[in-house]
Design an enzyme around this catalytic site. Structure first.
Site, mmCIF file in Angstrom:
data_model
loop_
_atom_site.group_PDB
_atom_site.id
_atom_site.type_symbol
_atom_site.label_atom_id
_atom_site.label_comp_id
_atom_site.label_asym_id
_atom_site.label_seq_id
_atom_site.Cartn_x
_atom_site.Cartn_y
_atom_site.Cartn_z
ATOM 1 N N ARG A 67 0.852 -1.201 0.000
ATOM 2 C CA ARG A 67 0.000 0.000 0.000
ATOM 3 C C ARG A 67 0.877 1.235 0.000
ATOM 4 N NH1 ARG A 67 -4.503 -0.059 4.580
ATOM 5 N NH2 ARG A 67 -4.288 2.154 4.128
ATOM 6 N N ARG A 87 18.497 7.776 15.208
ATOM 7 C CA ARG A 87 17.384 7.031 15.784
ATOM 8 C C ARG A 87 17.599 5.563 15.497
ATOM 9 N NH1 ARG A 87 12.246 7.986 12.918
ATOM 10 N NH2 ARG A 87 12.386 5.819 12.332
ATOM 11 N N GLU A 140 18.341 5.094 11.689
ATOM 12 C CA GLU A 140 17.961 6.263 10.897
ATOM 13 C C GLU A 140 18.897 7.426 11.202
ATOM 14 O OE1 GLU A 140 16.738 8.267 9.007
ATOM 15 O OE2 GLU A 140 14.842 7.605 8.164
HETATM 16 MG MG LIG Z 1 10.893 2.614 9.970
#
Ligand SMILES: [Mg+2]
Ligand SMILES: Nc1ncnc2c1ncn2[C@@H]1O[C@H](COP(=O)(O)OP(=O)(O)O)[C@@H](O)[C@H]1O
Length: 286
Positions: free
Chosen positions: A199, A241, A258
């Site tokens: 999606r 992160r 991240e």
């Molecule tokens: Mg993620």
């Protein structure tokens, strides 16, 4: 004259990233002149900024070469272009694994059913992606392999992982580091529903609440953070992160690291905005 800081995003990122107003206010209160600027705005004079901070460049996955060449051209960018180059492709998980850190088990570009790890369900995702785009959860090996084939045909690297069932109950835990030290943790709910396939319209923010990390989560996150400087020589990320999930044995493993555009979840933890301002100040007074 006050020093100038750019908070950098994409067109959409600048409009809707909920961290930006809080980060901007904290930096202004700390005495900086702050501009919110698009990374792909060719009229921006990057030289004029004492620091340009990448925040919500949410379209980089579709324009990776352009994004990295832009990053290489900005004189004082955080995180640095070297860090972004390494971090914008999830193949960095292989590097983390190589240095002994626990990561979600991943098979790269699998072709045959025998390559699938033992699991009830699998996740397939491209190695360059964000916001769970082109990512799906499958319970049929044939469907998972078809998704892999589709990504590979499109010239992308596909990753296949067991769907870690703990995500359905407890989601993932984002461990935020600001200015070189652990700042806070946020729990994010599950994003992939069984049977929904690929999606493009998921709300990738999920449900978010401040979390209190376990000692085991702290330990893994600190070890991953410490390894960054080893894997990208000299890297000292301004922000990082580390998204952790629990494997079937209950151990924290890295889902994602991240260093490019992590949401810092400032609306959930507003005091982290002043940590960010402090980190920028430390960076500029080096
Ligand atoms: Mg993620
Ligand atoms: N192996 C996995 N087990 C369970 N859930 C997963 C797994 N991989 C991804 N997910 C779900 O898909 C989401 C997006 O995947 P992620 O690896 O974080 O990529 P990105 O956030 O860069 O799109 C995660 O937040 C998580 O909800």
């Amino acid at each position: 004259m006050s020093e100038r800081v750019a908070l950098v995003g994409s067109e959409r990122g600048l409009r809707v990233d909920p961290d930006l107003p809080l980060a901007g206010t904290a930096l202004r209160q700390a005495g900086y002149a702050v501009d919110l600027v698009r990374w792909d705005d060719s009229t921006v004079d990057w030289d004029a900024y004492d620091l340009a901070v990448v925040r919500s460049c949410w379209d980089y996955a579709w324009r990776l070469d352009e994004f990295l060449s832009w990053a290489g051209s900005v004189p004082r960018l955080r995180n640095t272009a070297e860090v972004l180059r390494w971090n914008t492709d999830k193949s960095y998980l292989r590097d983390l694994e190589r240095v002994g850190l626990p990561v979600v088990p991943t098979v790269w570009d699998p072709v045959r059913g025998e390559e699938l790890p033992d699991a009830a369900e699998w996740v397939v995702k491209p190695s360059v992606s964000a916001g769970s785009r082109d990512t799906a959860r499958w319970s049929e090996p044939a469907a998972a392999l078809a998704h892999v084939a589709q990504l590979v045909l499109a010239g992308r690297t596909a990753m296949l992982q067991p769907y870690l069932a703990s995500v359905d109950d407890e989601g993932e835990t984002a461990m935020l580091f600001i200015g070189g030290r652990f700042s806070h943790a946020v729990r994010k709910g599950p994003l992939l529903a069984r049977g929904e396939g690929v999606r493009q319209d998921r709300d990738s923010r999920g449900d978010l609440t401040r979390a209190r990390p376990t000692a085991a989560q702290r330990e893994v996150a600190e070890a991953v953070f410490a390894a960054i400087g080893e894997l990208v020589p000299g890297a000292a990320p301004l922000y990082a992160r580390i998204d952790l999930v629990h494997d079937d044995a209950g151990r924290p493993v890295v889902l994602e690291l991240e260093l490019t555009e992590p949401s810092l979840f400032l609306p959930q933890v507003p005091e982290a905005a002043s940590s960010l301002a402090g980190a920028v100040e430390a960076e500029l007074s080096r």
